[in-house]
Enzyme design. Structure first.
Site, PDB file in Angstrom:
ATOM      1  N   GLY B 205       0.999  -1.071   0.095  1.00 28.99           N
ATOM      2  CA  GLY B 205       0.013  -0.077  -0.099  1.00 28.99           C
ATOM      3  C   GLY B 205       0.857   1.408   0.068  1.00 28.99           C
ATOM      4  O   GLY B 205       2.018   1.203  -0.417  1.00 28.99           O
ATOM      5  N   SER B 206       0.451   2.368   0.506  1.00 23.40           N
ATOM      6  CA  SER B 206       1.083   3.690   0.684  1.00 23.40           C
ATOM      7  C   SER B 206       2.053   3.776   1.454  1.00 23.40           C
ATOM      8  O   SER B 206       2.244   3.011   2.373  1.00 23.40           O
ATOM      9  CB  SER B 206       0.216   4.527   0.813  1.00 23.40           C
ATOM     10  OG  SER B 206      -0.272   4.761   2.139  1.00 23.40           O
ATOM     11  N   VAL B 207       3.007   4.451   1.202  1.00 21.19           N
ATOM     12  CA  VAL B 207       4.259   4.948   2.066  1.00 21.19           C
ATOM     13  C   VAL B 207       3.660   5.376   3.318  1.00 21.19           C
ATOM     14  O   VAL B 207       4.229   4.680   4.548  1.00 21.19           O
ATOM     15  CB  VAL B 207       5.110   5.848   1.635  1.00 21.19           C
ATOM     16  CG1 VAL B 207       6.262   6.373   2.479  1.00 21.19           C
ATOM     17  CG2 VAL B 207       5.505   5.562   0.200  1.00 21.19           C
ATOM     18  N   GLY B 210       1.992   2.382   5.236  1.00 21.60           N
ATOM     19  CA  GLY B 210       2.964   1.353   5.711  1.00 21.60           C
ATOM     20  C   GLY B 210       4.010   1.807   6.687  1.00 21.60           C
ATOM     21  O   GLY B 210       4.259   0.928   7.467  1.00 21.60           O
ATOM     22  N   GLU B 229       5.420  -3.307   1.274  1.00 23.09           N
ATOM     23  CA  GLU B 229       5.800  -2.765   0.011  1.00 23.09           C
ATOM     24  C   GLU B 229       5.139  -1.472  -0.174  1.00 23.09           C
ATOM     25  O   GLU B 229       3.662  -1.253  -0.195  1.00 23.09           O
ATOM     26  CB  GLU B 229       5.138  -3.721  -1.088  1.00 23.09           C
ATOM     27  CG  GLU B 229       5.869  -3.124  -2.534  1.00 23.09           C
ATOM     28  CD  GLU B 229       4.871  -3.770  -3.719  1.00 23.09           C
ATOM     29  OE1 GLU B 229       4.875  -5.299  -3.581  1.00 23.09           O
ATOM     30  OE2 GLU B 229       4.514  -3.267  -4.389  1.00 23.09           O
ATOM     31  N   CYS B 266       2.372  -0.549  -8.644  1.00 19.64           N
ATOM     32  CA  CYS B 266       3.712  -0.106  -8.014  1.00 19.64           C
ATOM     33  C   CYS B 266       4.874  -0.322  -8.960  1.00 19.64           C
ATOM     34  O   CYS B 266       5.889   0.398  -8.484  1.00 19.64           O
ATOM     35  CB  CYS B 266       3.617  -1.139  -6.867  1.00 19.64           C
ATOM     36  SG  CYS B 266       3.605  -2.975  -7.400  1.00 19.64           S
TER      37      CYS B 266
END
Lengths: 483, 483
Positions: B205-207, B210, B229, B266
């Site tokens: 998912g998103s930074v 995550g 990730e 991604c």
């Protein structure tokens, strides 16, 4: 006292490690293996100088320390051999498959590459094997990572001298400057751990220190892997059949193991579970009575031990069976379960607890009471095989190494060794800190897709010019790739 | 909307996973492989029912989603095959050596065992391949871990129906109840992540999400591995020789790649580095002009994309070269370096930036400007081999997969694949989330010392009754152990 590393010296060490990383990591396996062997040879050659310093700073005896040097240099050579053999690189090659479903598959070639500079927090209790030239350093070298060791204050002069020998050996062998460095000082270590040039850290020490450093490492702006070996109780479980067959041998073996190195092993057996009516009290107290008093590693460890021992002796339901050079305590499973947290708190030093269990249900309950450990041991006989088959999975759930009819204080360095275990014995329990596979902690995979042979690293080329072991289209081989 | 999992349902899912763990993990490889294959067969059989739900919830087209089901079930079968082959267990056996120096070596047998229940945070952009039945689930099953998936709110009905198919298949195959479960709800996922019965977590998912979940996982009282990730820019670098040889093909290939799946990969190539004077502006804008508008996965992603695109278009030095169904921006290396953080912020969706470089020094500077990525790509010709040999190590320092003359949006599932990269593209960059080695994330080693053959797990016995691949005294073999 050796003074702390200055900020300028720390910057120099980190900058040098970062500068060395590409060349150190890119060196062909045989070349880096040569550097590692030169370090081993230099340490062996310096043994007569290093061991007396270690004796003075650690109070450990000469034979033990000489053995530790041999263990450390043998470890370096084992890693060098494994590096040349090639399995450490975990090369996996899948050739292109135009017919693959649901989509054609490209040519993919995976290899492990070094993370970059590794910070190692040295331990006090093994001035060689878990310190400057220890397993973390050896495995990081094998992985291709420059190493910065934060020396333990317990043996500062030995740390400096060991580092000098290693640095000189690396220079002689032609390794890049900065492949190895030593820093000293508590705050210095924390600053280094936060530095973006450090890409992973290894630690051996106490639970509180390890937890604090782990939290720093994993909450940095760029989190890094932190491999910490923190603490372990290493319980030993003995069946009635084993008592019947060799009770006295177990009693003396146990006392020998928990008092080895003045009880200052992370693998010291902290508890011995015996069936009620074992009849070994006399043999145990006699063995403990024969243990000579010995100096501990340093004053701080001695003070912590004394405090911990006093605390433990006062826990309700815990009795003193013997004392002197070492202390033997006794309790029962019922009492242990009633005061679990008090009794199952590690006391680093020459003390251990006999725990009497009444029947197999109590034995099972005792196993279930443990958190993670480095080791768990079962003493049993062939007639116990059904019981052992039931108990071993319970033990592997709690420990990384399970011993049969042995003592956990020896940790052989080999391909199959695992020194690690569920939390809190380690953080990062999916990897080991001893044995060939320890290098895996400091490597990350890279996959090349459809790259022509001419631009690939040698280890990935069709012809396998280095002759290493690789997985090609699913099967292990030292042969070449047929496209 | 599917309602959040209730506290009672969550407790039931976690308790069932924990209860299933011993039997699920102890099942012999062929038995567990059979369970996994039954799940794959059931998903394939349900494709006609599942794909329409996925189309409705994700707005992705039928062919893509059918391919994704095939990819997911193929992945499950690949893991089943690898499990039977045995390498996933990484069995290492060192026989006893009484002559070993400095001390005799015991018999040591190491095998990887499952960690226990794994929590998987599903992604929105691959409703099958990185969701309920995706790679994290497949690799955890192969490792022997029960799985609890926290479903993505973007496709709640598909998540429920996929889980039902999987649970029914596992029941039919004879797997223990609780081997798989689905939970839904943001807070529910966080509570599960903190639960001591969860032993590891996977996330795509998103930074920001995550990083937040990672911090929870690693600062729990008992820290657990967290494999996230998070995000990736996937730069593509093109040499002048490649432009000369096939410039137009590169232009159309690039636009096809960054607009695939409405740019919601991604591995979308977020930047294309071209030499000044490349002459491809017309070809690029023409290709972008031909991209049809398409619905994004959900409203939230669409809003985030619109905001990000508006922001990016306003960055000084960034120009719009084409827009419509997708947006193509342009800048230069000089401008990128001057406003690095603004330009190198991932914008998830159909937008990419052409970056013009003036000479090889600028190309090198551009590579150096990147943080970690899942992929980096080089388009070059044979005449560039010297340059490529220099650049590839710079690219592997920044990315986990390096492509030659390809596009990063396809991620083949095979032994050699690596889907991961330096932070922030992943946390836990030493492991992959795609490919056979992904199972290693959910396993820890256990070593048995001197245990008699009769009590060892079958995979460690002398006779190698399962015929798996093992390392015996340093060499890989499917043979038996000679003591």
């Amino acid at each position: 006292m050796t003074p702390d590393t200055t900020p300028a010296e720390l910057e120099q060490a980190l900058a040098a490690a970062a500068a060395a990383a590409p060349a150190f990591g890119a060196a062909e396996p045989a070349v880096r293996a040569g550097w590692i062997r030169t370090v081993a040879d230099a340490l062996d050659a310096a043994v007569d100088e290093l061991v007396p310093i270690a004796m003075r700073e650690s109070s450990l005896p000469e034979a033990r320390l000489r053995g530790e040097v041999a263990r450390s240099t043998g470890q370096l050579r084992l890693f060098a051999d494994a590096l040349v053999e090639g399995s450490l690189l975990e090369v996996v090659i899948d050739t292109a498959d135009a017919a693959a479903k649901p989509v054609p598959r490209p040519d993919l070639r995976r290899v492990l590459v070094p993370l970059g500079p590794v910070l190692v927090f040295a331990a006090s209790n093994f001035p060689f094997a878990f310190s400057v030239c220890g397993g973390d350093t050896a495995s990081a070298f094998a992985a291709g990572c420059p190493v910065v060791v934060k020396g333990h204050p317990g043996h500062p002069e030995l740390s400096v001298r060991t580092a000098e020998v290693m640095i000189e050996a690396l220079r002689t062998a032609g390794a890049p400057d900065g492949a190895f460095g030593l820093i000293q000082g508590f705050d210095v270590g924390v600053i280094a751990l936060k530095d973006p040039r450090i890409t992973a850290a290894g630690f051996t020490g106490s639970v509180p220190a390890g937890k604090a450093l782990h939290e720093i490492a994993v909450t940095r702006p760029e989190p890094i892997p932190f491999y910490g070996e923190l603490g372990s109780l290493n319980p030993v479980f003995v069946t009635q059949a084993a008592i019947d067959a060799r009770g006295k041998e177990i009693a003396t073996g146990y006392v020998g193991s928990f008092t080895l190195g003045v009880g200052q092993f992370c693998t010291k057996p902290g508890l011995l579970f015996l069936p009620v009516g074992h009849g070994l009290q006399d043999a145990l107290t006699e063995a403990v009575g024969g243990v000579a008093a010995a100096t501990m590693l340093n004053e701080r460890i001695k003070e912590t031990f004394d405090t911990g021992l006093t605390r433990l002796e006062k826990v309700e339901g815990v009795r003193v069976w013997g004392s002197g050079g070492a202390t033997l305590l006794q309790t029962t499973v019922g009492e242990l379960l009633a005061r679990r947290d008090e009794i199952l708190e590690e006391c680093f030093g020459p003390v251990s607890i006999v725990v009497e269990y009444d029947g197999l249900d109590e034995l099972r309950s005792a196993i279930a009471a443990f958190d993670g450990n480095l080791t768990a041991t079962l003493h049993a006989e062939e007639t116990d095989n059904d019981l052992a088959t039931e108990l071993l999975p319970l033990l592997t759930a709690k420990a990384g190494r399970v011993l049969w009819n042995g003592w956990p204080t020896g940790v052989a360095v080999s391909w199959a060794q695992h020194h690690g275990g569920p939390f809190p014995s380690t953080v990062g329990s999916i990897h080991t800190s001893v044995g060939v596979t320890a290098a895996r902690r400091f490597q990350r995979p890279v996959a090349y897709q459809d790259a022509p042979d001419a631009v690939l690293p040698a280890v990935l080329r069709d012809a396998n010019p280095l002759g290493i072991s690789r997985r090609i289209d699913g099967a292990i081989s030292t042969g070449e790739v047929k496209r």
